[in-house]
Design a protein around this motif. Structure first.
Motif, PDB file in Angstrom:
ATOM      1  N   GLU A  92       0.829  -1.202   0.000  1.00 33.03           N
ATOM      2  CA  GLU A  92       0.000   0.000   0.000  1.00 33.03           C
ATOM      3  C   GLU A  92       0.869   1.260   0.000  1.00 33.03           C
ATOM      4  N   ILE A  93       0.459   2.233  -0.803  1.00 31.73           N
ATOM      5  CA  ILE A  93       1.153   3.514  -0.917  1.00 31.73           C
ATOM      6  C   ILE A  93       0.164   4.622  -0.589  1.00 31.73           C
ATOM      7  N   ILE A  94       0.467   5.435   0.387  1.00 30.76           N
ATOM      8  CA  ILE A  94      -0.406   6.543   0.767  1.00 30.76           C
ATOM      9  C   ILE A  94      -0.233   7.685  -0.219  1.00 30.76           C
ATOM     10  N   VAL A  95      -1.356   8.198  -0.754  1.00 28.47           N
ATOM     11  CA  VAL A  95      -1.329   9.299  -1.722  1.00 28.47           C
ATOM     12  C   VAL A  95      -2.432  10.304  -1.379  1.00 28.47           C
ATOM     13  N   PRO A  96      -2.267  11.557  -1.783  1.00 33.64           N
ATOM     14  CA  PRO A  96      -3.331  12.542  -1.556  1.00 33.64           C
ATOM     15  C   PRO A  96      -4.562  12.215  -2.395  1.00 33.64           C
ATOM     16  N   ALA A  97      -5.731  12.430  -1.830  1.00 38.07           N
ATOM     17  CA  ALA A  97      -6.977  12.115  -2.542  1.00 38.07           C
ATOM     18  C   ALA A  97      -7.270  13.121  -3.650  1.00 38.07           C
ATOM     19  N   ASN A  98      -6.665  14.312  -3.579  1.00 39.96           N
ATOM     20  CA  ASN A  98      -7.006  15.382  -4.535  1.00 39.96           C
ATOM     21  C   ASN A  98      -5.910  15.629  -5.561  1.00 39.96           C
ATOM     22  N   THR A  99      -5.012  14.695  -5.749  1.00 39.24           N
ATOM     23  CA  THR A  99      -3.942  14.887  -6.723  1.00 39.24           C
ATOM     24  C   THR A  99      -4.446  14.706  -8.145  1.00 39.24           C
ATOM     25  N   TYR A 100      -3.621  15.085  -9.115  1.00 29.81           N
ATOM     26  CA  TYR A 100      -3.913  14.766 -10.511  1.00 29.81           C
ATOM     27  C   TYR A 100      -3.821  13.254 -10.664  1.00 29.81           C
ATOM     28  N   ILE A 101      -4.645  12.705 -11.536  1.00 31.39           N
ATOM     29  CA  ILE A 101      -4.808  11.255 -11.636  1.00 31.39           C
ATOM     30  C   ILE A 101      -3.504  10.530 -11.960  1.00 31.39           C
ATOM     31  N   ALA A 102      -2.557  11.195 -12.633  1.00 28.17           N
ATOM     32  CA  ALA A 102      -1.299  10.544 -13.000  1.00 28.17           C
ATOM     33  C   ALA A 102      -0.558  10.012 -11.782  1.00 28.17           C
ATOM     34  N   ASN A 142     -18.201   5.474  -4.729  1.00 27.74           N
ATOM     35  CA  ASN A 142     -19.067   5.661  -3.564  1.00 27.74           C
ATOM     36  C   ASN A 142     -18.312   6.144  -2.327  1.00 27.74           C
ATOM     37  N   LEU A 143     -17.000   6.284  -2.456  1.00 34.26           N
ATOM     38  CA  LEU A 143     -16.210   6.794  -1.328  1.00 34.26           C
ATOM     39  C   LEU A 143     -16.486   8.273  -1.115  1.00 34.26           C
ATOM     40  N   SER A 144     -16.318   8.713   0.118  1.00 30.14           N
ATOM     41  CA  SER A 144     -16.565  10.117   0.447  1.00 30.14           C
ATOM     42  C   SER A 144     -15.282  10.781   0.941  1.00 30.14           C
ATOM     43  N   PHE A 145     -14.855  11.800   0.223  1.00 27.58           N
ATOM     44  CA  PHE A 145     -13.728  12.646   0.632  1.00 27.58           C
ATOM     45  C   PHE A 145     -14.203  14.095   0.520  1.00 27.58           C
ATOM     46  N   PRO A 146     -14.914  14.584   1.546  1.00 29.68           N
ATOM     47  CA  PRO A 146     -15.587  15.883   1.441  1.00 29.68           C
ATOM     48  C   PRO A 146     -14.662  17.073   1.191  1.00 29.68           C
ATOM     49  N   ILE A 147     -13.466  17.068   1.777  1.00 26.55           N
ATOM     50  CA  ILE A 147     -12.550  18.193   1.550  1.00 26.55           C
ATOM     51  C   ILE A 147     -12.050  18.170   0.113  1.00 26.55           C
ATOM     52  N   THR A 148     -11.675  16.977  -0.350  1.00 27.81           N
ATOM     53  CA  THR A 148     -11.246  16.822  -1.739  1.00 27.81           C
ATOM     54  C   THR A 148     -12.354  17.272  -2.693  1.00 27.81           C
ATOM     55  N   GLU A 149     -13.574  16.850  -2.429  1.00 28.23           N
ATOM     56  CA  GLU A 149     -14.692  17.191  -3.311  1.00 28.23           C
ATOM     57  C   GLU A 149     -14.964  18.685  -3.303  1.00 28.23           C
ATOM     58  N   LYS A 150     -14.854  19.307  -2.144  1.00 25.49           N
ATOM     59  CA  LYS A 150     -15.038  20.769  -2.045  1.00 25.49           C
ATOM     60  C   LYS A 150     -13.988  21.488  -2.886  1.00 25.49           C
ATOM     61  N   ILE A 151     -12.731  21.040  -2.771  1.00 27.07           N
ATOM     62  CA  ILE A 151     -11.654  21.657  -3.545  1.00 27.07           C
ATOM     63  C   ILE A 151     -11.929  21.540  -5.038  1.00 27.07           C
ATOM     64  N   HIS A 152     -12.237  20.342  -5.489  1.00 24.49           N
ATOM     65  CA  HIS A 152     -12.441  20.124  -6.918  1.00 24.49           C
ATOM     66  C   HIS A 152     -13.679  20.861  -7.444  1.00 24.49           C
ATOM     67  N   ASN A 153     -14.635  21.133  -6.585  1.00 21.49           N
ATOM     68  CA  ASN A 153     -15.844  21.849  -7.007  1.00 21.49           C
ATOM     69  C   ASN A 153     -15.668  23.366  -7.020  1.00 21.49           C
ATOM     70  N   GLU A 154     -14.639  23.872  -6.346  1.00 20.67           N
ATOM     71  CA  GLU A 154     -14.535  25.320  -6.147  1.00 20.67           C
ATOM     72  C   GLU A 154     -13.288  25.972  -6.729  1.00 20.67           C
ATOM     73  N   VAL A 155     -12.244  25.212  -7.047  1.00 16.24           N
ATOM     74  CA  VAL A 155     -10.977  25.842  -7.430  1.00 16.24           C
ATOM     75  C   VAL A 155     -11.024  26.449  -8.831  1.00 16.24           C
TER      76      VAL A 155
END
Length: 365
Positions: free
Chosen positions: A81-91, A326-339
């Motif tokens: 397992e590798i820990i990664v940020p939920a809001n990174t670019y998909i690459a 179906n996963l929930s990452f509310p901070i990530t989702e807020k960022i992607h919806n507002e930036v």
């Protein structure tokens, strides 16, 4: 129109030098892993105060090959397992999967957009073997804390530095972690095509990477590993050798614009990014947030200001990752919806900055 990023103007001052480099490469007749690649690898390693630079085909390959080299050396195993940020670019996430490893998503801090170190420890299990920190938008993640967590848990740390060329934690410009860079044309240090590099102080890892990028071969027709073809192009290396000496100056121009945006944009409907005014940020992007992003983007376009959204859909909501939808990452989702990313570049003029600030301050939604 104030373009979001005018690559033609950015590269125009280098045109004569590019032409000379092109002629030099043509005259030498050596097009793969030649002198220009070797010179750039030395120059960029020196710039980063590191022992080794391995030029590769692109930033994605840089990340993927780091993980594959660790597997080859027995430091990682497929399925780790590798820990990664939920809001990174998909690459970033794709590189983990490409190496047959398992990404574990962790929420960022809303203020910095970078991975929240306080949440990393919660996600560590017996299968966790590495942390992949991303320096999103050009601002370094909190590496002192992340490195301490890694030491306590015996984890490898890899840095996705695709957007942070020239950002440093301290005056010595040194990181003991392995870093992956992209030289995609729009980066702070951009080529005229794809390109990437790995920076490391690990001699054993560097040796494996030099081999893996070239079919797993150290000596022609003798293959030690199952490698790939991912070599920094000779001509792109030549162009990067021209541009590298100006990187710090161009980054400082970006910081000057960022300081003006931060001090002069006064609109309570707009949230400005956090910055402590250190060298830890090179403002690859200047990213604001607003709940009415669509309205603001339309308003700026009507007033001749081009903006971009980095990125509209978070990784866990992508069709490619249906098992995560179906996963929930509310901070990530807020960022992607507002930036919304504002224009910022080394060729942006003071008058253009004035105009952007003026229009943002007049916006009433």
């Amino acid at each position: 129109m104030i373009k979001f990023l005018d690559l033609h103007k950015i590269n125009a001052p280098y045109e004569n030098a590019f032409q000379q480099k092109l002629k030099s490469v043509l005259d030498k007749g050596w097009y793969i892993l030649g002198n220009e690649v070797q010179v750039f690898e030395k120059n960029f390693a020196d710039y980063c105060k590191a022992s080794h630079c391995i030029g590769v085909g692109n930033g994605f390959d840089a990340l993927t090959l780091i993980f594959k080299a660790h597997i080859q050396l027995g430091k990682l195993q497929k399925g780790d397992e590798i820990i990664v940020p939920a809001n990174t670019y998909i690459a970033t996430i794709l590189s983990v999967l490409q190496a047959d490893l398992v990404p574990v998503l962790v929420e960022p801090k809303l203020e910095t957009y970078n991975i929240n170190p306080d949440l990393i420890q919660v996600k560590i299990t017996s299968k966790t073997k590495a942390i992949l920190a991303v320096h999103l938008y050009g601002q370094l993640a909190e590496m002192d804390i992340i490195n301490e967590i890694a030491i306590q848990n015996n984890l490898i740390v890899v840095e996705d530095a695709a957007q942070s060329h020239g950002a440093f934690l301290s005056e010595n410009r040194k990181s003991n972690n392995t870093q992956a860079f992209s030289f995609y044309p729009g980066k702070n240090l951009g080529a005229l095509g794809d390109g990437g590099a790995v920076i490391t102080n690990d001699e054993e890892l560097a040796k494996a990477l030099f081999s893996l990028r070239n079919y797993g071969s150290e000596v022609k027709y003798h293959n030690n590993y199952i490698g790939i073809n991912s070599r920094l192009d000779e001509l792109q290396a030549a162009f990067l050798n021209v541009k590298l000496p100006n990187l710090d100056t161009e980054n400082e121009h970006r910081r000057t614009i960022a300081k003006r945006y931060l001090s002069e944009i006064k609109n309570d409907k707009i949230t400005l990014p956090f910055w402590d005014f250190s060298d830890n940020h090179v403002f690859h992007l200047f990213v604001i947030r607003t709940e009415k992003r669509g309205e603001l983007q339309d308003y700026l376009k009507e007033n001749g200001i081009e903006t971009m959204i980095h990125y509209p859909v978070p990784p866990h909501k992508q069709k490619a990752f249906e098992n995560w939808n179906n996963l929930s990452f509310p901070i990530t989702e807020k960022i992607h919806n507002e930036v919304l990313s504002l224009p910022i570049s080394p060729i942006m003029t003071a008058d253009e900055v004035d105009f952007v600030i003026q229009k943002l301050n007049l916006w009433t939604s």
